[in-house]
Design a protein around this motif. Sequence first.
Motif, PDB file in Angstrom:
ATOM      1  N   LEU A 131      -2.544   1.141  14.687  1.00 33.06           N
ATOM      2  CA  LEU A 131      -2.719  -0.215  13.953  1.00 33.06           C
ATOM      3  C   LEU A 131      -2.123  -1.381  14.917  1.00 33.06           C
TER       4      LEU A 131
ATOM      5  N   MET B 284       4.487   6.976   7.140  1.00 30.01           N
ATOM      6  CA  MET B 284       3.308   6.989   8.184  1.00 30.01           C
ATOM      7  C   MET B 284       3.679   7.755   9.321  1.00 30.01           C
TER       8      MET B 284
ATOM      9  N   ALA C 114      -7.186  -4.533   6.745  1.00 29.26           N
ATOM     10  CA  ALA C 114      -7.892  -3.233   6.674  1.00 29.26           C
ATOM     11  C   ALA C 114      -9.336  -3.114   7.122  1.00 29.26           C
ATOM     12  N   GLN C 115      -9.416  -2.110   8.039  1.00 30.61           N
ATOM     13  CA  GLN C 115     -10.813  -1.740   8.228  1.00 30.61           C
ATOM     14  C   GLN C 115     -11.634  -1.215   7.302  1.00 30.61           C
ATOM     15  N   ARG C 116     -11.010  -0.467   6.287  1.00 32.21           N
ATOM     16  CA  ARG C 116     -11.531   0.303   4.983  1.00 32.21           C
ATOM     17  C   ARG C 116     -10.306   0.540   4.106  1.00 32.21           C
ATOM     18  N   ARG C 117     -10.649   0.333   2.941  1.00 31.81           N
ATOM     19  CA  ARG C 117      -9.580   0.611   1.874  1.00 31.81           C
ATOM     20  C   ARG C 117      -9.446   2.079   1.604  1.00 31.81           C
ATOM     21  N   ARG C 118      -8.327   2.508   1.611  1.00 33.90           N
ATOM     22  CA  ARG C 118      -7.989   4.051   1.345  1.00 33.90           C
ATOM     23  C   ARG C 118      -6.561   4.233   1.057  1.00 33.90           C
TER      24      ARG C 118
ATOM     25  N   GLY D  77      -3.020   4.203   3.107  1.00 36.56           N
ATOM     26  CA  GLY D  77      -3.383   3.594   4.494  1.00 36.56           C
ATOM     27  C   GLY D  77      -2.165   2.436   4.892  1.00 36.56           C
ATOM     28  N   TRP D  78      -2.421   1.683   5.938  1.00 30.94           N
ATOM     29  CA  TRP D  78      -1.693   0.557   6.188  1.00 30.94           C
ATOM     30  C   TRP D  78      -1.907  -0.763   5.317  1.00 30.94           C
ATOM     31  N   THR D  79      -1.309  -0.776   4.222  1.00 31.63           N
ATOM     32  CA  THR D  79      -1.407  -1.856   3.354  1.00 31.63           C
ATOM     33  C   THR D  79      -0.538  -2.988   4.091  1.00 31.63           C
TER      34      THR D  79
ATOM     35  N   SER E  78      -0.241   6.539  14.334  1.00 32.60           N
ATOM     36  CA  SER E  78      -1.130   5.569  13.531  1.00 32.60           C
ATOM     37  C   SER E  78      -0.591   4.229  13.380  1.00 32.60           C
TER      38      SER E  78
END
Length: 142
Positions: free
Chosen positions: A66, A58, A23-27, A30-32, A62
């Motif tokens: 990814l 999703m 992950a680029q950032r935790r949200r 998102g794409w876990t 997106s």
Amino acid sequence: MEHPDSSAPLLAGTCLAFTPVSAQRRRAGGWTPEIQLCFIRALEAMGSVGRAAKAVGMGRRSAYRLRERPGAEDFAAAWDRALSMGRMRQFDYAMDRALNGVTTVRILRGGAIGVTGGPDMDIVRASLREDAAPLKATKDTF
């Protein structure tokens, strides 16, 4: 579903094994790693990027974003294998319907029952059209 170690290969021991994209950032939403796993499995079952993305909640765009991230090469390779397997599954399904036909039961006004049978030519045509076209990992056409 358990939270696997993000560095551990998902679907280990199968031809669809891959290391999830970090992950680029935790949200939330998102794409876990779990969503990536479910997406690859859905792609293998459905043979369609759009349908698989929708199945895991999703968006198609997106999913492609990814796939294009740095470090997503393993995920992209699993995607290609899953997409190929899914399209082969859909082709097999269409050919079964072409060879064995489809029975449709309709209840008509007045309680009469109509039964028709025969091949589902729409799915046969779609499947043949897809089989003849070269598979492209960057375009979802099924």
